[in-house]
Design an enzyme around this catalytic site. Sequence first.
Site, short mmCIF file in Angstrom:
data_model
loop_
_atom_site.label_atom_id
_atom_site.label_comp_id
_atom_site.label_asym_id
_atom_site.label_seq_id
_atom_site.Cartn_x
_atom_site.Cartn_y
_atom_site.Cartn_z
CG ASP A 61 -1.67 0.87 0.73
OD1 ASP A 61 -1.62 2.12 0.18
OD2 ASP A 61 -2.97 1.09 2.00
CG ASN A 103 -6.06 2.19 12.24
OD1 ASN A 103 -6.65 1.97 13.18
ND2 ASN A 103 -6.59 1.23 11.64
CG HIS A 104 -3.13 -0.20 9.44
ND1 HIS A 104 -3.88 0.37 8.93
CD2 HIS A 104 -1.82 0.48 8.32
CE1 HIS A 104 -3.13 1.76 8.05
NE2 HIS A 104 -2.49 1.34 7.97
CD GLN A 169 -2.82 -1.40 4.51
OE1 GLN A 169 -3.74 -1.93 4.72
NE2 GLN A 169 -2.30 -0.37 4.60
CG ASP A 171 -7.50 -1.93 12.74
OD1 ASP A 171 -7.20 -2.02 11.14
OD2 ASP A 171 -7.96 -0.87 12.46
CG ASP A 201 -2.62 6.01 7.89
OD1 ASP A 201 -3.31 7.50 6.24
OD2 ASP A 201 -3.01 5.39 7.40
CD GLU A 243 -6.52 9.81 6.15
OE1 GLU A 243 -7.29 9.50 5.09
OE2 GLU A 243 -6.16 8.79 6.58
CG HIS A 309 -0.90 10.10 -1.19
ND1 HIS A 309 -1.30 10.92 -0.18
CD2 HIS A 309 -1.05 8.48 -0.32
CE1 HIS A 309 -1.36 10.37 1.35
NE2 HIS A 309 -1.90 9.33 0.99
CG ASP A 310 -5.12 8.27 -0.77
OD1 ASP A 310 -4.69 7.60 -0.60
OD2 ASP A 310 -4.84 8.77 1.33
C1 NOJ Z 1 -4.52 6.53 4.33
C2 NOJ Z 1 -4.08 7.28 3.29
O1 NOJ Z 1 -3.95 7.94 3.20
C3 NOJ Z 1 -4.02 6.14 2.61
O2 NOJ Z 1 -3.07 5.65 1.11
C4 NOJ Z 1 -3.81 4.42 3.19
O3 NOJ Z 1 -3.79 3.50 1.58
C5 NOJ Z 1 -4.63 4.24 4.18
N1 NOJ Z 1 -4.51 5.75 5.18
C6 NOJ Z 1 -4.49 2.74 4.92
O4 NOJ Z 1 -2.69 3.93 5.32
#
Ligand code: NOJ
Length: 566
Positions: A61, A103-104, A169, A171, A201, A243, A309-310
């Site tokens: 990821d 978180n993970h 991933q 948690d 994150d 975030e 980036h998402d």
């Molecule tokens: C948010 C991040 O911006 C994203 O790129 C990621 O895949 C997820 N969190 C999981 O970490």
Amino acid sequence: MINDLWYKNAILYCLHVGSFMDTSGDGTGDFRGLMRRLDYLQGLGVTAIWLMPFQPSPMRDDGYDIADYYNVDPRYGTLGDFVEFTHACDQRGLRVLIDLVVNHTSDQHPWFKSARSSPDSPYRNWYVWSKSKPKDASSGVVFPGVQKSTWNYDEKAREYYFHRFYEFQPDLNTSNPEVQAEILKIMGFWMQLGVSGFRMDAVPFVIATKGPTVRKPVEQYDMLRTFAEFISWRKGSAIVLAEANVLPNTDMEYFGSEGERLQMMFNFQVNQHLFYALATTDTHPLIASLHSTSRRPATAQWGQFLRNHDELDLGRLTSQQRQACFAAFAPEKDMQLYHRGIRRRLAPMLHGDRRRLEMAYSLMLSLPGTPVIRYGDEIGMGDDLTLPERNALRTPMQWSRDPQGGFTTNPHPKNPVITGGTYGFEHINVADQRRDPNSLMNWMERMIRTRKETPEIGWGNFTIIRTPHRDVLILRYTWQDNAVLLIHNFSPDPIDLRLRSSAKPTSNRAGKRPAKQQPDLYLTNILSNDHSTADSSGRHLILLEPYGYRWFRVGSQEDRGPTLDA
Ligand code: NOJ
């Protein structure tokens, strides 16, 4: 220690070290390459860098699956290179924020490997387990269409483990005090190596209760205070930028009523409604989102952004609004992602239209908060839709017309450089734009400088000036007896905007004091010589070209501004 609030008026630039500059020739960017580009970033005018994850990771990821929190992935360099990097930033007055992904972990993290190996492992309770498959296992997936469930069976553990994101991933059990202590240790470690804070994150998931019996997760907001206190004890000016794509009625829970929790959050509400306004020209939902997110403690700040980036997540819009955005910016199915978003960069979304790009960036720089620029957007980079999911918009930085855009000497970079066509490195690159005074990059540099010279935006309070034109947004900021007026036309049509000054005009007929000397009636254009003097009835007539924008200081540069109304 007192925080100097540097983040209230910063310019943030986000990048992934692996996509920025490769010096080793292995086809992946590295810290030594990034160091060579720091003067470029400083020249652009940014004041802080947000680095996406660079720790050792199986990279399933893009690094958000961390396998060791206390190291640098060898692809990018060493811990020594990292410290050289933070030192080099420090010398240039650049702050560094890094992603904090707690978180993970990756399923390859030694903690998870140990946890799954035995119920007696000291790490078993660091993750979230269930003996049977919870009933709601298929709900709450973050990546619909790709991810099927939030609970997967682990053969070794002989139990199901919880994963809010991809199945690789798992948690962390963030309610576990041992895990919380480890999170603080991770923060302390990187602060010691020179960082000024963290982009945290997935914050709502970090603080949520987790487990097979949890039907409706509860946010444990006080964890945020623990994080904030810890980092400020270690370094007064350190911050967390969250975030957290949450509803406005919980914003104050995240910031804390006295600003005792998070210093910054990305403003996802404004971001989504801003794209709706760009798609339809209707600014009213954007105005509503500015109002609904206006409340925040004096020390807190929004991160305002266009693209990251998402995927562009439009999940907070109504389905009608979302469809309008899809129709305008992502008409092909493969431009859309996770049933809610758009996997494209800004420039292709706006059809490379320079007027619209300038308007969008000018708008972002004028929103209440600190602007966050994504690498490559300053030159109008495009996307590569042949790449899977969000990789489409994570291609390497385009530096020059050299092979592979000057990103690497390796003919086979890990992520392909965009080649050929409108957005190929042959057309879109830093070297060419540096030489062209009219390039987007040089425009951006000037706008960043202007933004820095307009502290009212970062520090002041805003009001929206009402206008009968739904397609025009007028923001007015006041701070320390100064006022600025920022006007954006979302429409492809020119607009004659009439603004009335609240101040009564004094005569400006020949022989009398010219209106120019009346601060209430004079608007100084910050970007050009096209200033505005109110007419004899106290009105400003501003002719906005299609997608036009204006930055005015109210009064002459030194003067105190008036109150304007439509
Ligand atoms: C948010 C991040 O911006 C994203 O790129 C990621 O895949 C997820 N969190 C999981 O970490």
